[in-house]
Design a protein around this motif. Structure first.
Motif, PDB file in Angstrom:
ATOM      1  N   PHE A  90      -2.429   9.064  11.384  1.00 62.66           N
ATOM      2  CA  PHE A  90      -1.788   9.549  12.603  1.00 62.66           C
ATOM      3  C   PHE A  90      -0.424   8.890  12.787  1.00 62.66           C
ATOM      4  O   PHE A  90      -0.317   7.663  12.826  1.00 62.66           O
ATOM      5  CB  PHE A  90      -2.651   9.231  13.830  1.00 62.66           C
ATOM      6  N   GLY A  91       0.620   9.720  12.903  1.00 58.36           N
ATOM      7  CA  GLY A  91       1.932   9.198  13.250  1.00 58.36           C
ATOM      8  C   GLY A  91       2.641   8.478  12.114  1.00 58.36           C
ATOM      9  O   GLY A  91       2.609   8.907  10.961  1.00 58.36           O
ATOM     10  N   GLN A  92       3.273   7.346  12.448  1.00 61.31           N
ATOM     11  CA  GLN A  92       4.104   6.601  11.497  1.00 61.31           C
ATOM     12  C   GLN A  92       3.235   5.741  10.590  1.00 61.31           C
ATOM     13  O   GLN A  92       3.168   4.516  10.695  1.00 61.31           O
ATOM     14  CB  GLN A  92       5.104   5.735  12.265  1.00 61.31           C
ATOM     15  N   VAL A  93       2.543   6.413   9.686  1.00 62.70           N
ATOM     16  CA  VAL A  93       1.708   5.755   8.683  1.00 62.70           C
ATOM     17  C   VAL A  93       2.177   6.240   7.320  1.00 62.70           C
ATOM     18  O   VAL A  93       2.328   7.442   7.108  1.00 62.70           O
ATOM     19  CB  VAL A  93       0.220   6.092   8.879  1.00 62.70           C
ATOM     20  N   SER A  94       2.437   5.325   6.416  1.00 65.00           N
ATOM     21  CA  SER A  94       2.936   5.695   5.095  1.00 65.00           C
ATOM     22  C   SER A  94       1.977   5.214   4.016  1.00 65.00           C
ATOM     23  O   SER A  94       1.136   4.342   4.251  1.00 65.00           O
ATOM     24  CB  SER A  94       4.333   5.105   4.853  1.00 65.00           C
ATOM     25  N   ALA A  95       2.116   5.787   2.816  1.00 63.36           N
ATOM     26  CA  ALA A  95       1.223   5.458   1.699  1.00 63.36           C
ATOM     27  C   ALA A  95       2.012   5.435   0.412  1.00 63.36           C
ATOM     28  O   ALA A  95       2.962   6.206   0.229  1.00 63.36           O
ATOM     29  CB  ALA A  95       0.084   6.473   1.616  1.00 63.36           C
ATOM     30  N   SER A  96       1.613   4.574  -0.508  1.00 64.21           N
ATOM     31  CA  SER A  96       2.305   4.470  -1.794  1.00 64.21           C
ATOM     32  C   SER A  96       1.930   5.647  -2.686  1.00 64.21           C
ATOM     33  O   SER A  96       0.812   6.164  -2.600  1.00 64.21           O
ATOM     34  CB  SER A  96       1.936   3.163  -2.490  1.00 64.21           C
ATOM     35  N   PRO A  97       2.844   6.080  -3.558  1.00 64.35           N
ATOM     36  CA  PRO A  97       2.518   7.155  -4.495  1.00 64.35           C
ATOM     37  C   PRO A  97       1.335   6.805  -5.395  1.00 64.35           C
ATOM     38  O   PRO A  97       0.533   7.685  -5.735  1.00 64.35           O
ATOM     39  CB  PRO A  97       3.804   7.318  -5.314  1.00 64.35           C
ATOM     40  N   PHE A  98       1.210   5.539  -5.763  1.00 65.17           N
ATOM     41  CA  PHE A  98       0.097   5.136  -6.621  1.00 65.17           C
ATOM     42  C   PHE A  98      -1.242   5.311  -5.905  1.00 65.17           C
ATOM     43  O   PHE A  98      -2.235   5.722  -6.501  1.00 65.17           O
ATOM     44  CB  PHE A  98       0.271   3.678  -7.062  1.00 65.17           C
ATOM     45  N   LEU A  99      -1.264   5.007  -4.602  1.00 62.50           N
ATOM     46  CA  LEU A  99      -2.498   5.205  -3.844  1.00 62.50           C
ATOM     47  C   LEU A  99      -2.822   6.679  -3.727  1.00 62.50           C
ATOM     48  O   LEU A  99      -3.983   7.084  -3.890  1.00 62.50           O
ATOM     49  CB  LEU A  99      -2.369   4.588  -2.445  1.00 62.50           C
ATOM     50  N   LEU A 100      -1.821   7.514  -3.435  1.00 60.51           N
ATOM     51  CA  LEU A 100      -2.069   8.947  -3.304  1.00 60.51           C
ATOM     52  C   LEU A 100      -2.632   9.523  -4.602  1.00 60.51           C
ATOM     53  O   LEU A 100      -3.555  10.338  -4.585  1.00 60.51           O
ATOM     54  CB  LEU A 100      -0.784   9.667  -2.906  1.00 60.51           C
ATOM     55  N   GLY A 101      -2.073   9.085  -5.723  1.00 62.70           N
ATOM     56  CA  GLY A 101      -2.592   9.546  -7.009  1.00 62.70           C
ATOM     57  C   GLY A 101      -4.006   9.068  -7.258  1.00 62.70           C
ATOM     58  O   GLY A 101      -4.850   9.806  -7.770  1.00 62.70           O
ATOM     59  N   HIS A 102      -4.285   7.819  -6.880  1.00 64.89           N
ATOM     60  CA  HIS A 102      -5.617   7.256  -7.061  1.00 64.89           C
ATOM     61  C   HIS A 102      -6.641   7.987  -6.183  1.00 64.89           C
ATOM     62  O   HIS A 102      -7.756   8.273  -6.622  1.00 64.89           O
ATOM     63  CB  HIS A 102      -5.584   5.759  -6.714  1.00 64.89           C
ATOM     64  N   CYS A 103      -6.252   8.295  -4.959  1.00 63.97           N
ATOM     65  CA  CYS A 103      -7.142   9.052  -4.069  1.00 63.97           C
ATOM     66  C   CYS A 103      -7.415  10.448  -4.628  1.00 63.97           C
ATOM     67  O   CYS A 103      -8.561  10.917  -4.640  1.00 63.97           O
ATOM     68  CB  CYS A 103      -6.524   9.161  -2.672  1.00 63.97           C
TER      69      CYS A 103
ATOM     70  N   PHE B 295      -1.816   1.137   0.468  1.00 60.95           N
ATOM     71  CA  PHE B 295      -1.447   0.980  -0.938  1.00 60.95           C
ATOM     72  C   PHE B 295      -2.692   0.717  -1.776  1.00 60.95           C
ATOM     73  O   PHE B 295      -3.757   0.360  -1.273  1.00 60.95           O
ATOM     74  CB  PHE B 295      -0.422  -0.140  -1.109  1.00 60.95           C
ATOM     75  N   LYS B 296      -2.542   0.902  -3.071  1.00 58.83           N
ATOM     76  CA  LYS B 296      -3.622   0.695  -4.032  1.00 58.83           C
ATOM     77  C   LYS B 296      -3.668  -0.768  -4.436  1.00 58.83           C
ATOM     78  O   LYS B 296      -2.657  -1.357  -4.807  1.00 58.83           O
ATOM     79  CB  LYS B 296      -3.409   1.581  -5.254  1.00 58.83           C
ATOM     80  N   ASP B 297      -4.857  -1.351  -4.376  1.00 60.33           N
ATOM     81  CA  ASP B 297      -5.056  -2.735  -4.810  1.00 60.33           C
ATOM     82  C   ASP B 297      -6.280  -2.757  -5.710  1.00 60.33           C
ATOM     83  O   ASP B 297      -7.411  -2.876  -5.239  1.00 60.33           O
ATOM     84  CB  ASP B 297      -5.256  -3.641  -3.593  1.00 60.33           C
ATOM     85  N   GLY B 298      -6.055  -2.612  -7.019  1.00 60.56           N
ATOM     86  CA  GLY B 298      -7.173  -2.477  -7.945  1.00 60.56           C
ATOM     87  C   GLY B 298      -7.897  -1.169  -7.694  1.00 60.56           C
ATOM     88  O   GLY B 298      -7.291  -0.100  -7.693  1.00 60.56           O
ATOM     89  N   GLU B 299      -9.191  -1.247  -7.433  1.00 66.68           N
ATOM     90  CA  GLU B 299      -9.983  -0.057  -7.125  1.00 66.68           C
ATOM     91  C   GLU B 299     -10.217   0.092  -5.624  1.00 66.68           C
ATOM     92  O   GLU B 299     -11.156   0.763  -5.196  1.00 66.68           O
ATOM     93  CB  GLU B 299     -11.335  -0.130  -7.851  1.00 66.68           C
ATOM     94  N   THR B 300      -9.366  -0.546  -4.839  1.00 62.05           N
ATOM     95  CA  THR B 300      -9.531  -0.479  -3.389  1.00 62.05           C
ATOM     96  C   THR B 300      -8.305   0.134  -2.726  1.00 62.05           C
ATOM     97  O   THR B 300      -7.202   0.117  -3.281  1.00 62.05           O
ATOM     98  CB  THR B 300      -9.770  -1.876  -2.772  1.00 62.05           C
ATOM     99  N   LEU B 301      -8.529   0.646  -1.539  1.00 54.10           N
ATOM    100  CA  LEU B 301      -7.453   1.072  -0.656  1.00 54.10           C
ATOM    101  C   LEU B 301      -7.203  -0.077   0.314  1.00 54.10           C
ATOM    102  O   LEU B 301      -8.136  -0.555   0.978  1.00 54.10           O
ATOM    103  CB  LEU B 301      -7.859   2.333   0.102  1.00 54.10           C
ATOM    104  N   ALA B 302      -5.965  -0.537   0.381  1.00 50.39           N
ATOM    105  CA  ALA B 302      -5.619  -1.650   1.260  1.00 50.39           C
ATOM    106  C   ALA B 302      -4.677  -1.177   2.361  1.00 50.39           C
ATOM    107  O   ALA B 302      -3.866  -0.272   2.142  1.00 50.39           O
ATOM    108  CB  ALA B 302      -4.978  -2.781   0.461  1.00 50.39           C
TER     109      ALA B 302
ATOM    110  N   SER C 260      -9.339  13.038  -0.070  1.00 53.26           N
ATOM    111  CA  SER C 260      -8.195  13.723   0.517  1.00 53.26           C
ATOM    112  C   SER C 260      -7.487  12.799   1.499  1.00 53.26           C
ATOM    113  O   SER C 260      -8.125  12.010   2.201  1.00 53.26           O
ATOM    114  CB  SER C 260      -8.631  15.003   1.228  1.00 53.26           C
ATOM    115  N   VAL C 261      -6.170  12.898   1.551  1.00 55.77           N
ATOM    116  CA  VAL C 261      -5.363  12.125   2.487  1.00 55.77           C
ATOM    117  C   VAL C 261      -4.589  13.108   3.353  1.00 55.77           C
ATOM    118  O   VAL C 261      -3.780  13.887   2.834  1.00 55.77           O
ATOM    119  CB  VAL C 261      -4.396  11.169   1.766  1.00 55.77           C
TER     120      VAL C 261
END
Length: 343
Positions: free
Chosen positions: A47-60, A18-25, A66-67
């Motif tokens: 790899f596998g069962q790893v999920s990410a928040s939409p806000f982080l994907l947009g920030h990346c 997830f996105k935490d300010g300007e960092t990936l957490a 690339s994710v």
């Protein structure tokens, strides 16, 4: 400065990004395990069962990171990235050449020349390092075969003929690959290349390393402004990064194959680290996968001299360098594409 070494590999199942300010957490079971400034990253591979928040994907995406999502065993699923960068004229030139059979054949010969020359160099290095322990005669015959094909690639041949050369060269190279394995022969016998799925530990290891390599080469092409999906040796197919597969050919032997041999021959990976599924596919366990990922990243930091540019650089920067050289050739700034030749 290229962020060529800063790929984050996430292998712990159940991890949430997830996105935490300007960092990936990274959070595992409600506990934050890691925070990384987004500007220090080039890519994230899950790899596998790893999920990410939409806000982080947009920030990346906004920051050029690339994710990519793979199965737990390394099969590519999807990638999230921002808008394509680069000069539209470069891509249009790429598309026009890809539609021209003669131009495609010319470019395919460059990629294959790099692959065959580096395959031959791997075999020659094996003879130099293990000449008394391996089948020198069989390996010598494979070297001669690759040399003959390299001479043919210097002639004006059509694309189908170039593909035929690639197939026969691969048969000669992989036909002696088992001789390059000098330790752990009971667990790591190699009877030939197989994939989708790999049926033995050596093929499992090779396929996994090729997947990582394809991810890095694809990222380099996107950074340069080229379209990774439109290749010349590898023709269009939905979901296949044709140009990334083209460009990675020269890196397979000296980077991925040599790394696999090092891991096996030095005992860094063990036979017990691989398991066979009911389907017959062979996969790595989690500790082995992490060992391979660490070795892959460390190998990218090794410094080599580029034979064309006469500059020293980490191997991880070669992907970007070759993508830039290829773009210069497409623009007409270079008469030909100079593949990286390992010595």
């Amino acid at each position: 400065m290229k962020r060529h070494l800063n790929t984050l590999f996430v292998t712990t199942q159940g991890t949430y990004l997830f996105k935490d300010g300007e960092t990936l957490a990274l959070k595992v079971e409600d506990t934050v395990k890691l925070r990384l400034p987004i500007h220090t990253l080039e890519g994230v591979v899950c790899f596998g069962q790893v999920s990410a928040s939409p806000f982080l994907l947009g920030h990346c995406a906004a920051n050029g990171v690339s994710v990519s999502f793979l199965t737990e065993h390394g099969r590519f699923l999807a990638s999230v990235q921002g808008p394509a960068s680069g000069n539209v004229l470069l891509r249009r030139r790429q598309y026009r050449l890809a539609d021209d059979p003669a131009a495609s054949a010319d470019l395919a010969r460059f990629f294959l020349a790099g692959k065959l020359a580096n395959s031959r160099a791997v075999l020659r290095r094996a003879l130099r390092d293990h000449g008394g322990k391996i089948e020198a005669e069989a390996i010598g015959q494979a070297i001669d075969r690759l040399s003959q094909h390299l001479e043919r690639l210097q002639t004006d041949i059509p694309l189908d003929a170039a593909r035929g050369i690639e197939g026969d060269a691969a048969h000669a190279y992989y036909g002696v690959f088992d001789h390059l394995i000098v330790a752990g022969k009971g667990d790591f016998a190699f009877a030939g290349r197989n994939r989708r799925p790999p049926l033995d530990p050596v093929n499992c290891l090779l396929s996994f390393l090729y997947t990582l390599l394809a991810h890095d080469v694809r990222a380099a092409l996107e950074t340069t402004g080229l379209d990774p999906a439109v290749g010349f040796l590898h023709r269009d197919r939905p979901g296949r990064p044709g140009l990334a597969l083209d460009l990675m050919e020269e890196f397979r032997p000296f980077f991925a194959d040599r790394l696999a041999l090092t891991l096996i021959n030095l005992g860094k990976v063990k036979g017990r680290g691989f398991k066979r599924l009911e389907s017959g596919a062979v996969v790595m366990d989690d500790p082995t996968r992490k060992e391979v990922l660490v070795a892959y990243q460390e190998r990218k930091q090794d410094v080599v001299e580029h034979p064309f540019l006469r500059e020293k650089m980490p191997i991880g920067l070669l992907f970007h360098t070759q993508a830039l050289l290829f773009a210069r050739h497409l623009r007409g700034d270079l008469d030909g594409y100079p593949p990286y030749l390992w010595k």
